[in-house]
Motif scaffolding. Structure first.
Motif, mmCIF file in Angstrom:
data_model
loop_
_atom_site.group_PDB
_atom_site.id
_atom_site.type_symbol
_atom_site.label_atom_id
_atom_site.label_comp_id
_atom_site.label_asym_id
_atom_site.label_seq_id
_atom_site.Cartn_x
_atom_site.Cartn_y
_atom_site.Cartn_z
ATOM 1 N N ILE A 94 49.312 8.694 40.798
ATOM 2 C CA ILE A 94 48.115 9.367 40.276
ATOM 3 C C ILE A 94 46.862 8.634 40.741
ATOM 4 C CG2 ILE A 94 46.866 9.971 38.173
ATOM 5 C CD1 ILE A 94 49.577 10.265 36.778
ATOM 6 N N GLY A 95 46.900 7.299 40.634
ATOM 7 C CA GLY A 95 45.740 6.502 41.031
ATOM 8 C C GLY A 95 45.413 6.645 42.501
ATOM 9 N N THR A 96 46.446 6.758 43.344
ATOM 10 C CA THR A 96 46.208 6.860 44.779
ATOM 11 C C THR A 96 45.562 8.195 45.136
ATOM 12 O OG1 THR A 96 48.102 5.452 45.210
ATOM 13 C CG2 THR A 96 47.299 6.771 47.044
ATOM 14 N N VAL A 97 46.101 9.272 44.553
ATOM 15 C CA VAL A 97 45.540 10.597 44.843
ATOM 16 C C VAL A 97 44.085 10.657 44.388
ATOM 17 C CG1 VAL A 97 45.688 13.045 44.290
ATOM 18 C CG2 VAL A 97 47.769 11.741 44.769
ATOM 19 N N ALA A 98 43.861 10.262 43.115
ATOM 20 C CA ALA A 98 42.498 10.320 42.572
ATOM 21 C C ALA A 98 41.587 9.349 43.303
ATOM 22 C CB ALA A 98 42.517 9.999 41.081
ATOM 23 N N GLY A 99 42.121 8.159 43.628
ATOM 24 C CA GLY A 99 41.310 7.135 44.281
ATOM 25 C C GLY A 99 40.911 7.524 45.693
ATOM 26 N N TYR A 135 41.545 2.529 25.291
ATOM 27 C CA TYR A 135 40.731 3.735 25.231
ATOM 28 C C TYR A 135 41.589 4.986 25.404
ATOM 29 C CZ TYR A 135 35.964 2.324 24.576
ATOM 30 O OH TYR A 135 34.807 1.888 24.009
ATOM 31 N N CYS A 136 42.489 4.934 26.388
ATOM 32 C CA CYS A 136 43.331 6.110 26.637
ATOM 33 C C CYS A 136 44.245 6.388 25.448
ATOM 34 C CB CYS A 136 44.166 5.910 27.891
ATOM 35 S SG CYS A 136 43.217 6.265 29.338
ATOM 36 N N MET A 137 44.788 5.328 24.866
ATOM 37 C CA MET A 137 45.697 5.518 23.747
ATOM 38 C C MET A 137 44.971 6.122 22.556
ATOM 39 S SD MET A 137 48.402 4.544 25.056
ATOM 40 C CE MET A 137 49.693 4.455 23.853
ATOM 41 N N LEU A 138 43.726 5.674 22.321
ATOM 42 C CA LEU A 138 43.024 6.090 21.113
ATOM 43 C C LEU A 138 42.305 7.420 21.286
ATOM 44 C CD1 LEU A 138 41.549 2.663 20.008
ATOM 45 C CD2 LEU A 138 43.478 3.876 19.021
ATOM 46 N N TRP A 156 53.760 7.021 26.291
ATOM 47 C CA TRP A 156 53.995 6.421 27.609
ATOM 48 C C TRP A 156 53.184 7.152 28.671
ATOM 49 C CZ3 TRP A 156 55.898 9.093 31.780
ATOM 50 C CH2 TRP A 156 56.548 10.296 31.513
ATOM 51 N N PHE A 157 52.985 8.451 28.492
ATOM 52 C CA PHE A 157 52.215 9.190 29.489
ATOM 53 C C PHE A 157 50.739 8.792 29.416
ATOM 54 C CE2 PHE A 157 49.982 12.890 31.211
ATOM 55 C CZ PHE A 157 50.573 12.926 32.450
ATOM 56 N N LYS A 158 50.272 8.610 28.183
ATOM 57 C CA LYS A 158 48.892 8.155 28.023
ATOM 58 C C LYS A 158 48.704 6.790 28.676
ATOM 59 C CE LYS A 158 48.446 9.262 23.439
ATOM 60 N NZ LYS A 158 47.669 9.280 22.196
ATOM 61 N N SER A 159 49.736 5.956 28.569
ATOM 62 C CA SER A 159 49.605 4.622 29.174
ATOM 63 C C SER A 159 49.607 4.729 30.699
ATOM 64 C CB SER A 159 50.722 3.701 28.688
ATOM 65 O OG SER A 159 51.958 4.094 29.227
ATOM 66 N N VAL A 160 50.346 5.710 31.247
ATOM 67 C CA VAL A 160 50.318 5.926 32.701
ATOM 68 C C VAL A 160 48.900 6.291 33.129
ATOM 69 C CG1 VAL A 160 51.037 7.512 34.519
ATOM 70 C CG2 VAL A 160 52.737 6.551 32.977
ATOM 71 N N ILE A 161 48.274 7.195 32.387
ATOM 72 C CA ILE A 161 46.894 7.580 32.690
ATOM 73 C C ILE A 161 45.984 6.348 32.605
ATOM 74 C CG2 ILE A 161 44.946 9.035 31.968
ATOM 75 C CD1 ILE A 161 47.109 10.810 32.825
ATOM 76 N N GLY A 162 46.190 5.586 31.533
ATOM 77 C CA GLY A 162 45.349 4.409 31.317
ATOM 78 C C GLY A 162 45.439 3.422 32.466
ATOM 79 N N LEU A 230 51.617 -4.785 29.923
ATOM 80 C CA LEU A 230 50.475 -4.567 29.028
ATOM 81 C C LEU A 230 50.720 -3.392 28.091
ATOM 82 C CD1 LEU A 230 47.293 -4.884 31.293
ATOM 83 C CD2 LEU A 230 47.998 -6.406 29.475
ATOM 84 N N ILE A 231 51.494 -2.414 28.548
ATOM 85 C CA ILE A 231 51.672 -1.218 27.720
ATOM 86 C C ILE A 231 52.447 -1.536 26.443
ATOM 87 C CG2 ILE A 231 51.557 0.358 29.683
ATOM 88 C CD1 ILE A 231 54.517 0.655 29.612
ATOM 89 N N SER A 232 53.136 -2.683 26.430
ATOM 90 C CA SER A 232 53.849 -3.043 25.199
ATOM 91 C C SER A 232 52.850 -3.331 24.082
ATOM 92 C CB SER A 232 54.728 -4.260 25.438
ATOM 93 O OG SER A 232 53.933 -5.395 25.667
ATOM 94 N N ILE A 233 51.646 -3.760 24.454
ATOM 95 C CA ILE A 233 50.645 -4.099 23.436
ATOM 96 C C ILE A 233 50.153 -2.840 22.734
ATOM 97 C CG2 ILE A 233 48.407 -5.201 23.047
ATOM 98 C CD1 ILE A 233 48.929 -6.868 25.520
ATOM 99 N N VAL A 234 50.129 -1.724 23.459
ATOM 100 C CA VAL A 234 49.644 -0.499 22.834
ATOM 101 C C VAL A 234 50.797 0.328 22.268
ATOM 102 C CG1 VAL A 234 47.491 -0.359 24.106
ATOM 103 C CG2 VAL A 234 49.538 0.640 25.078
#
Lengths: 289, 273
Positions: A94-99, A135-138, A156-162, A230-234
């Motif tokens: 996702i990051g590569t396409v958008a980036g 931010y993405c999680m909340l 988990w999907f929100k964390s992917v976006i994040g 890091l996603i374990s923290i959220v």
């Protein structure tokens, strides 16, 4: 030298020669690449593992079955590790396409597009990853309702976006830098040959950038993979969360270090080859000016 | 400027919360989808923890299963931690909290605590005998290990001036205690009892030296607007039933938790009714 047969009348790049001159001049004796060879790296890692294990064994001689406990939990934690890799691949995609889109917008001729994409890039590039994740999680809802259709947005999907947001910004810079690194003469010659801007970009500039962008892109991927815990923290159930849960279930503090070490080892085994490959590619593509 | 920005941000947050809030009747929602989503702990042995197959087990999981059985729906468990469980309930991501949740006044402003409370535990410390602790006041300005987000942390800090070192997990805290990074580990007294009674040699020189205090009730929680609605009433009946039937007494035995006086009392009281 035999002329290379070209089936096009466009002034495209010649195929890459067999061996490009490797720049050795600037990398003197202190070049970490030379000292930190694969053998040394793996040796260091092995020494670290052994020292920790010896240390553990000495500290808790009456605690048998550390290996047994590791073996018992390894399959579960490994599943979590695979999940981390899945998150890293999805975020990278996702990051590569958008980036890429953002990076191309950064070299747009329209000042407003250029400015907006520059601002976006700088914002996401200089924000801490964990803060973006929070931010993405909340801020993203846990489900979206569109015309009576409920689309769940799992954590988990929100964390992917994040995670893909900082990746996007970094890829954007890689693309912009890649394009800027091509000598201006290429643009000028293309213009004299009546190429449109789009043609120049797609047929002449970008193909040349691609290989230059590869090493930083892979580097970014390795960094991203190592950042996925890091996603374990959220609150996402990844390998880190599972390790912690396994430790709680065992309730043996002497497992703390070996358990995390096992996880560290997996990440190392996955990321180190990527790092080696990046170095090799960098070497191959560096040319003496 | 900063203030107005903050205001806008908060308003946006509130709007999101409203848009996604549990406006629908939770009981209907549960029956309609055939699943109840319960927030549970998966790192708090023996209330909720993982087995090596990745299944979550424990006393509170048994309780969650009982609720699902009574509603005749499937059980879906979402692991939560102290910092996100109340938000999840407010957002509607989970329907119920059964996650070692202490029933405190500030929390009652936010979520609906179901009465009667299903469990109550006191606070005590686990400390090496060599520390020679006798009174809570001895903790003043000493380093004391704790778990992040535990309700008793605040009390121990404010009342006794302990210098808390908070960890995310129990093993980390126990490890720090053993390595001498802190003088004591403040925790649920029942769990300290179970740890000491476990007969592990490494705890032989440790004790639970203080008088257990601050008996704190634990509650299962429903969304606040529904506390006095059909859903809240249903959960109250379930909780009374648990005490009446002595379910929690037998679950304590099953999971090796030392009997809590509160649970015994409640069982006697409701049995008589």
């Amino acid at each position: 030298m035999k002329p290379i047969a070209c089936h096009t009348d466009l002034p495209v790049l010649l195929p890459p020669g067999p061996a490009l001159t490797v720049a050795r001049g600037e990398s003197g004796f202190g070049d970490p690449r030379r000292i930190f060879t694969p053998a040394v790296a793996i040796g260091l890692f092995a020494a670290f593992v052994i020292s920790v294990l010896v240390n553990e064994a000495a500290a808790a001689p009456a605690a048998p079955g550390i290996l047994a406990a590791l073996w018992k939990w390894a399959p579960l934690i490994f599943q979590g590790f695979l999940f981390n890799l899945l998150v890293s691949v999805l975020s990278m995609a996702i990051g590569t396409v958008a980036g890429t889109a953002l990076g191309l917008a950064q070299i747009s001729l329209l000042p407003s597009v250029r400015g907006a994409s520059w601002l976006t890039t700088q914002f996401f590039r200089n924000a801490p990853w964990l803060v973006l994740l929070f931010y993405c999680m909340l801020l993203l809802p846990f489900e979206i309702k569109i015309a009576g259709l409920t689309i769940p947005l799992p954590a988990w999907f929100k964390s992917v976006i994040g995670l893909s947001l900082p990746v996007m910004a970094n890829v954007s810079e890689v693309v912009r830098g890649g394009v800027r690194s091509i000598p201006l003469a290429q643009w000028e010659s293309a213009e004299t040959l009546a190429f449109t801007r789009r043609q120049t970009l797609w047929m002449i500039i970008l193909p040349q950038c691609l290989k230059r962008m590869m090493p930083p892109w892979m580097n970014l991927y390795a960094i991203l993979t190592m950042a996925t815990p890091l996603i374990s923290i959220v609150g996402v159930q990844d390998s880190m969360t599972l390790t912690r849960a396994a430790l709680s279930a065992e309730g043996r503090s002497e497992l703390l270090v070996p358990m995390y070490l096992m996880l560290l080892g997996w990440f190392f085994l996955y990321c180190y080859p990527i790092a080696r490959c990046t170095v090799a590619l960098e070497r191959r593509f560096t040319v003496k000016n | 400027m900063l203030k107005s920005l903050l205001g806008v941000g908060l308003a946006a947050l509130a709007a999101t919360a409203l848009a996604t809030g549990a406006s629908a009747q939770t009981l209907d929602k549960i029956k309609q989808r055939g699943t109840i989503v319960v927030g549970i702990k998966n790192d708090y042995k023996p209330w909720g923890f993982l087995d090596p197959a990745g299944k979550i087990v424990g006393m509170e999981i048994d309780l969650a299963e009982d609720v699902a059985k009574r509603l005749n729906v499937k059980l879906d468990m979402v692991p939560v931690v102290a910092s996100n469980r109340m938000e999840f309930l407010q957002q509607g991501r989970i329907d119920l909290i059964i996650a070692t949740l202490g029933d405190t006044a500030p929390r009652r402003q936010v979520i609906g605590m179901v009465e009667p409370n299903y469990y109550a535990g006191g606070t005590n410390v686990l400390a090496p005998k060599s520390a020679n602790l006798k009174q809570w006041t001895q903790l003043k300005d000493r380093k004391v290990c704790a778990i992040q987000g535990a309700y008793y942390n605040r009390r121990v800090t404010q009342l006794y001036g302990a210098d808390l070192v908070a960890f995310t997990g129990i093993p980390e805290a126990l490890n720090a205690l053993q390595q001498g990074n802190c003088i004591a580990f403040v925790f649920d007294n029942t769990l300290i009892d179970s740890t000491l009674a476990g007969g592990d040699a490494k705890w032989a020189s440790y004790e639970m030296p203080l008088v257990t205090e601050d008996e704190q009730a634990w509650a299962i929680a429903v969304p606040l607007p529904e506390l006095n609605g059909a859903y809240g009433e249903f959960m109250k009946k379930v909780s009374i039933d648990w005490h009446k039937a002595g379910l929690i007494v037998s679950l304590e035995k099953k999971w090796g938790i030392k009997p809590s006086p509160y649970v015994q009392d409640m069982h006697q009281k409701h049995k008589a009714m």
